[in-house]
Design a protein around this motif. Sequence first.
Motif, mmCIF file in Angstrom:
data_model
loop_
_atom_site.group_PDB
_atom_site.id
_atom_site.type_symbol
_atom_site.label_atom_id
_atom_site.label_comp_id
_atom_site.label_asym_id
_atom_site.label_seq_id
_atom_site.Cartn_x
_atom_site.Cartn_y
_atom_site.Cartn_z
ATOM 1 N N LYS A 388 0.806 -1.211 0.000
ATOM 2 C CA LYS A 388 0.000 0.000 0.000
ATOM 3 C C LYS A 388 0.838 1.259 0.000
ATOM 4 O O LYS A 388 2.001 1.241 0.392
ATOM 5 N N CYS A 389 0.204 2.360 -0.401
ATOM 6 C CA CYS A 389 0.862 3.650 -0.332
ATOM 7 C C CYS A 389 0.954 4.052 1.141
ATOM 8 O O CYS A 389 -0.033 3.954 1.865
ATOM 9 N N PRO A 390 2.139 4.516 1.583
ATOM 10 C CA PRO A 390 2.253 4.915 2.992
ATOM 11 C C PRO A 390 1.462 6.176 3.326
ATOM 12 O O PRO A 390 1.220 6.460 4.492
ATOM 13 N N VAL A 405 3.169 2.463 -8.217
ATOM 14 C CA VAL A 405 2.773 3.866 -8.235
ATOM 15 C C VAL A 405 1.443 4.038 -7.509
ATOM 16 O O VAL A 405 0.534 3.214 -7.646
ATOM 17 N N CYS A 406 1.337 5.109 -6.730
ATOM 18 C CA CYS A 406 0.061 5.428 -6.084
ATOM 19 C C CYS A 406 -0.735 6.323 -7.031
ATOM 20 O O CYS A 406 -0.271 7.388 -7.420
ATOM 21 N N HIS A 407 -1.944 5.912 -7.370
ATOM 22 C CA HIS A 407 -2.747 6.706 -8.309
ATOM 23 C C HIS A 407 -3.430 7.896 -7.651
ATOM 24 O O HIS A 407 -4.074 8.676 -8.307
ATOM 25 N N TYR A 408 -3.281 7.995 -6.351
ATOM 26 C CA TYR A 408 -3.874 9.148 -5.664
ATOM 27 C C TYR A 408 -2.874 10.274 -5.456
ATOM 28 O O TYR A 408 -3.195 11.432 -5.564
ATOM 29 N N CYS A 409 -1.621 9.916 -5.088
ATOM 30 C CA CYS A 409 -0.674 10.988 -4.770
ATOM 31 C C CYS A 409 0.586 10.946 -5.615
ATOM 32 O O CYS A 409 1.433 11.815 -5.514
ATOM 33 N N GLY A 410 0.746 9.912 -6.436
ATOM 34 C CA GLY A 410 1.920 9.862 -7.294
ATOM 35 C C GLY A 410 3.148 9.236 -6.646
ATOM 36 O O GLY A 410 4.182 9.083 -7.284
HETATM 37 ZN ZN LIG Z 1 -0.423 7.825 -2.157
#
Ligand SMILES: [Zn+2]
Length: 669
Positions: A388-390, A405-410
């Motif tokens: 997961k994205c931290p 890659v996180c699609h919410y924050c990059g």
């Molecule tokens: Zn993120």
Amino acid sequence: MADQYASIIIDISHEDVDRVFQYRIPPAILPQIRVGVQVCVPFGSGNRTRTGYVVELTDKPDYDKEKIKEIIGVAEKSITADTRLIELAWWMKEQYGSTMNQALKTVLPVKKKVKARNKKIVETVAGMTECPSLVLLNSEQQSIADAFITSYDSGDRRPCLIHGVTGSGKTEVYMALIDHVLQQGKQVIVLIPEIALTYQTVSRFYSRFGSRICVMHSRLSAGEKCDQFERARNGETDIMIGARSALFTPFPNLGLIIIDEEHEGAYKSETTPRYHAREVAEKLAELSGAALVLGSATPSVEAYAKAEAGIYRLFTLTKRAKVGSEMAAVEVVDLRKEMEAGNKSIFSGRMQELIRDRLQKQEQIMLFINRRGYSSFVSCRSCGEAVKCPHCDVSLTLHNRQRLVCHYCGYQIPMPKLCPNCGSPYLAGFGIGTQKIEEMAAQMFPEAKLLRMDLDTTSKKGGHEKILSAFAKGKADILIGTQMIVKGHDFPGVTLVGVLAADVSLYAPDFAAAERTFQLLVQAAGRAGRGRKAGTALIQTYMPEHYSIQTAAAQDYAAFYRQEMGYRRLMHYPPACHMLCMQVAGEDEELMSRIMEAIAASVKKHFGETAEIIGPVPAPVYKVHDIYRKILYMKHENYDILIKIQKYVKMRWDETERCKKLTLQCDFT
Ligand SMILES: [Zn+2]
Ligand SMILES: Nc1ncnc2c1ncn2[C@@H]1O[C@H](COP(=O)(O)OP(=O)(O)OP(=O)(O)O)[C@@H](O)[C@H]1O
């Protein structure tokens, strides 16, 4: 009566709209002063007379009353395009619960220095050929044009909804209406979703109307947008084609607004004021005495409900416009049965058969996947945790097998070798993205030429246009893509559209999930068989019995609408009810939660007997960018009650010191 004051912006075409000045209203002209009115005021230290627009009225000025100057009078030619836009901003502020400043910034883009770059945009349009290819309208199209023109000329301004099946020639109808309105010396705004605002669409308008059109897309800088607006204000152009924000074009004599693909989600703004272009267009048309025409093959439930209630006039186009072109045949494949039969591939037996058939006949294929929720995340086969994205509460997505890659924050990291949670080496990708489909298609159909269109391949400027035009020229056999490829494109060579997993979008945590799914499937099917050869759409699904899949397969909008409306009524969802989503967000999770609880308690206490109140609940993605978010839902049949609740909360919010560390966002549906 206490003195009345007006907030005024001076010279909106030059100054930042942030700068408003307050003036006292002389009692004699008070009845003439309202929001949007143009007035003359003394300005600056020399008190030179300047004109400005009233943007807000109050009896409590923000400055020392002694120092406030007085309005000289109402300007002579006081109704202008900008007057209407300011009135519109006022309405948006009330309707969507934003500040006047936020609303003004939405309708009046801030003027900035413009570089020579703008010339290029005009050139791109000018590079197109102007060759009025006159298409004769068929009888269905003609009768809509006739009915519209008759009522337009008689002054009837009831909004119209054109429900026309895919490929029924809605664009030709729009152009006939535009022609009529232009002949009366009026101007036209045409909204098209950004994604469909391609060379193909624009050139159709260009070949009919030539240099009278102006195009505005989101890649233009603020300065360039202002420049386009300036051309409209000065009468250098008559038709503005663009995405959502083209709605705010200051035409001096607006006669018609057209919203194509009216059901598209992109018409809803994601920033405050969170307006819907359809609603704002309705208001703008009313303020300007213009007509509003909405069009879609899959109207939004909201618009169709208004047509049913007689608020909109409904027109229908029931068949494909091109001679010899028929609606695609639709087949549904049950993926559960494929599994039982031992087929583990993402291509069902029937899909493979149809693809081979088309490849052999040298006809084109589109394979479509609904990327949302179906992108390839990586999880550990040992501990079961997804990576997961931290900073956000979402799984990371695998790109090119190398990066997550996180699609919410990059946020990005190289693909880890070991599980960040338990350290095991058994990390593997799950789910299927477009890249994976491309690989699998390449393996299964090695002779086929493939093209892929998704966020990765279109992120470069013009990337999206390049892929579409290569496919249109027949440079590939199969176009693989996300939602992007099903929107409004016209590829006559395509005779097979494959939907790989139709039900993915049904799982979205959203009351409109079934509607989205239905729309996507019908639009996808609408891409097949647009030329002379008949087309087939094949829908693969795990839920063949779901009504949105069944009615999409039957291409039966009315049946879908009946079921969906039944569900919305039962559950009190829009348009059966109005809904206000109030979101509180903040870095301090505890503070955010406490404030949200307090708001909920106080709203329940004051409005609990009137309105239905649900929550607070964590937002669908609870944490984004290290910000935690909770939502409170309020429903009522009467929109005004929700506005009242919103104002009540906003007032208490502004008075509470601790709220300064949090944000409050309101979204009406
Ligand atoms: Zn993120
Ligand atoms: N009266 C007509 N006679 C012949 N061809 C027509 C006629 N009207 C439209 N067409 C052609 O039919 C095709 C489909 O038209 P158009 O793109 O306007 O449909 P649409 O309703 O907007 O479709 P969609 O909703 O699928 O985008 C176009 O190639 C257009 O040139």
